[in-house]
Design an enzyme around this catalytic site. Structure first.
Site, short mmCIF file in Angstrom:
data_model
loop_
_atom_site.label_atom_id
_atom_site.label_comp_id
_atom_site.label_asym_id
_atom_site.label_seq_id
_atom_site.Cartn_x
_atom_site.Cartn_y
_atom_site.Cartn_z
N CYS A 1 -49.88 13.14 79.13
CA CYS A 1 -48.42 13.10 79.17
C CYS A 1 -48.01 12.28 80.40
O CYS A 1 -48.84 11.52 80.92
CB CYS A 1 -47.82 14.50 79.17
SG CYS A 1 -48.28 15.54 80.58
N ARG B 1 -46.88 19.31 79.72
CA ARG B 1 -47.35 19.32 78.34
C ARG B 1 -48.86 19.15 78.19
O ARG B 1 -49.51 19.93 77.47
CB ARG B 1 -46.63 18.21 77.53
CG ARG B 1 -45.16 18.48 77.35
CD ARG B 1 -44.42 17.23 76.92
NE ARG B 1 -44.40 16.22 77.97
CZ ARG B 1 -43.93 15.00 77.85
NH1 ARG B 1 -43.43 14.61 76.68
NH2 ARG B 1 -43.94 14.16 78.87
N ASP C 1 -40.23 16.34 76.44
CA ASP C 1 -40.57 16.64 77.83
C ASP C 1 -39.72 17.83 78.30
O ASP C 1 -38.50 17.74 78.35
CB ASP C 1 -40.26 15.40 78.67
CG ASP C 1 -40.67 15.56 80.11
OD1 ASP C 1 -40.99 16.69 80.52
OD2 ASP C 1 -40.66 14.55 80.83
P1 4NP Z 1 -45.11 16.31 81.75
O1 4NP Z 1 -43.66 16.59 82.36
O2 4NP Z 1 -45.17 14.80 81.51
O3 4NP Z 1 -45.12 17.08 80.48
O4 4NP Z 1 -46.11 16.78 82.76
C1 4NP Z 1 -43.17 15.96 83.51
C2 4NP Z 1 -43.59 16.41 84.74
C3 4NP Z 1 -43.09 15.83 85.89
C4 4NP Z 1 -42.15 14.83 85.79
C5 4NP Z 1 -41.72 14.39 84.56
C6 4NP Z 1 -42.25 14.96 83.41
N1 4NP Z 1 -41.62 14.26 86.98
O5 4NP Z 1 -40.73 13.40 86.86
O6 4NP Z 1 -42.03 14.64 88.10
#
Ligand code: 4NP
Length: 153
Positions: free
Chosen positions: A8, A14, A121
Site C-alpha cells: 500500500c 492496509r 485508504d
Molecule cells: P496505508 O495508509 O497506505 O494503508 O498504510 C496510509 C498510511 C499513512 C499515510 C497515508 C496512507 N500517510 O500519509 O502518512
C-alpha cells in the site's frame, strides 16, 4: 515456496492487515507473506494502532510487524505483488523494468468477489474504514488461500 508481497502507500494501515490475514489462512512452510509501502514516511514503525486493533478484533496479531519501503529488488524476491488501490498500482508499475515484473503486480481485490477493486485508504478516517478494509482484504485472501491450497495438492 510461494512468495507474496502486499503493498500500500504507507505500509501501516492496509498492507499490514493483508500480510497478517493471508498468513493466518496459509501454511508458513509453503507460503511466505510480507508487506511494504511505496512511501517511506513510517519506515521502522509498527502498524497504525487502528489496524492493530481491528486485526485483534478478528483474532489476528499484527503488532510485531515493522514498516518497510517497497524496493525494486522485491520484483525478484516475490512471485506476486498485490496492491491495494490504483494509485499503489501506478507507483509500483512505474518502478518495473520489463513485462515479467509488470505481470506480477495485481490489485488485491481482483481476487475478491466484489466489483470494486480498491481497498479505500482508511488513514484519515475513523475505525469504520479499518473494519471495511479488513473485510475487503479478508474476502480476497480467502480466495487466494483457496487457490494456493489447490496448487499444493
Ligand atoms: P496505508 O495508509 O497506505 O494503508 O498504510 C496510509 C498510511 C499513512 C499515510 C497515508 C496512507 N500517510 O500519509 O502518512
Amino acid at each position: 515456496m510461494t512468495r507474496i508481497l502486499m503493498v500500500c502507500l504507507g505500509n501501516i494501515c492496509r498492507s499490514p492487515l493483508a500480510e497478517g490475514i493471508l498468513q493466518s489462512k496459509t501454511d508458513s512452510n509453503s507460503v511466505f507473506v510480507d508487506s511494504a509501502g511505496t512511501a517511506g514516511f513510517h519506515v521502522g514503525n509498527p502498524p497504525d494502532k487502528r489496524s492493530i486493533d481491528i486485526a485483534k478484533k478478528y483474532g489476528i496479531d499484527i503488532s510485531n510487524q515493522k514498516c518497510r519501503k517497497f524496493s525494486k529488488s522485491d520484483f525478484n524476491k516475490f512471485d506476486c505483488i498485490y496492491v491495494m488501490d490504483y494509485s499503489n498500482y501506478e507507483n509500483v508499475i512505474a518502478l518495473t523494468e520489463h513485462d515479467i515484473q509488470k505481470q506480477k503486480v495485481k490489485l488485491l481485490l481482483t481476487e475478491g468477489t466484489s466489483n470494486n477493486h480498491e481497498v479505500p485508504d482508511p488513514y484519515y478516517g475513523g475505525i469504520q474504514g479499518f473494519d471495511n478494509a479488513f473485510r475487503l482484504i479478508d474476502n480476497a485472501c480467502d480466495n487466494i488461500a483457496h487457490k494456493l491450497t489447490k496448487d499444493e495438492s
